[in-house]
Design an enzyme around this catalytic site. Structure first.
Site: not given
Ligand code: ADP
Length: 192
Positions: A14, A89, A128, A134, A146
């Site tokens: 994404k 989400r 990554r 991260r 996740r």
């Molecule tokens: P990825 O898609 O690689 O898991 P993101 O960078 O989108 O990672 O998100 C990393 C973390 O940030 C998630 O695992 C969560 O803990 C938090 N997070 C991100 N977006 C949201 C959301 N919309 N609602 C709740 N937690 C979120």
């Protein structure tokens, strides 16, 4: 305005695709993951609150996430549209997004879902992790969590927008440019 939800499991590409879409369409990219990481690196109260959830691969509570997203949208009203990445989400967040856009008589134009298999995802995220810095990319059990959270809490978001006729699946494996081409074809179709 064109308001896109770029959707798909963690590691589905994404962020990469959003950067390319920003170049082509001039949309504002809003990644809740990036926003949380920024807060975290600055040790803000919001970052400190989010840290524990992120380290476990759990969702940060909705009230926190929705408030942060809302601030970002409200601070940038004069854009041709938004790319929402990592948000919504779950269903609560979807309803909050729809309500927020309705305040300015806008709506979600489309949800584009990048389809990638679990095994490919784990491989990509572990790769990554070597360079992303991260912590949640380094531990396979956190990555698996996740993916589980995505399946349980996030996939209903696809059905929610599918019922509105707005959800589209895009093959997320292959050359980056080829995937970009598929996304652009959908967007140009929506744009008429
Ligand atoms: P990825 O898609 O690689 O898991 P993101 O960078 O989108 O990672 O998100 C990393 C973390 O940030 C998630 O695992 C969560 O803990 C938090 N997070 C991100 N977006 C949201 C959301 N919309 N609602 C709740 N937690 C979120």
């Amino acid at each position: 305005m064109i308001n896109l939800i770029l959707f798909g499991p963690p590691g589905s590409g994404k962020g990469t695709q959003a950067a390319m879409l920003v170049e082509r369409y001039g949309l504002l990219h809003i990644s809740t993951g990036d926003l949380f990481r920024y807060e975290l690196s600055n040790d803000t109260p919001l970052g400190i609150e989010a840290r524990g959830y992120m380290q476990k691969g759990e969702l940060v509570p909705d009230s926190v996430t929705i408030g942060m997203l809302r601030n970002k949208v409200k601070a940038n009203p004069d854009v041709p549209g938004y790319i929402f990445d990592g948000f919504p989400r779950n269903i609560i967040q979807s309803e909050a997004l729809d309500a927020l856009l309705e305040e300015t008589e806008q709506a979600v134009s489309a949800l584009l879902m990048l389809e990638v298999s679990d095994e490919e995802i784990v491989k990509r995220i572990v790769g990554r992790g070597a360079t992303s810095g991260r912590a949640d990319d380094l531990d396979e059990s956190i990555i698996r969590n996740r993916i589980e959270v995505y399946k349980k809490e996030t996939t209903p978001v696809f059905d929610y927008y599918d019922r509105l006729g707005k959800a589209k699946k895009i093959q997320g494996v292959g050359a980056i440019e080829a995937i970009f081409g598929r996304l652009c074809a959908e967007i140009d179709h929506i744009n008429g």
